[in-house]
Scaffold this motif. Sequence first.
Motif: not given
Length: 88
Positions: A22-27, A35-40
Amino acid sequence: MKASKAAYKPVGMAMGIAGGLLAGAVFKQVWKRLAHEDEAPDATDEFRSWREVLTAAVVQGAIFAGVKAAVDRGGATAVRRLTGNWPG
């Protein structure tokens, strides 16, 4: 070890895994909006600034810590309601 604490262990582990997912999906959703990006950014990406990398890490850490606390507290509260004993 108290019986309620031992009985809570497997439940707590399962809830921890679910909380991590859940935390991964929320992040991922929060980062997309910030950031308007798909990946951190990855910490070893040489083309990203220190600011980007550290901001992503701090946001991710805060989200994971908040979700973990909510899941742990909710699980303990549910165990107390079911058994009458706090599992900690």
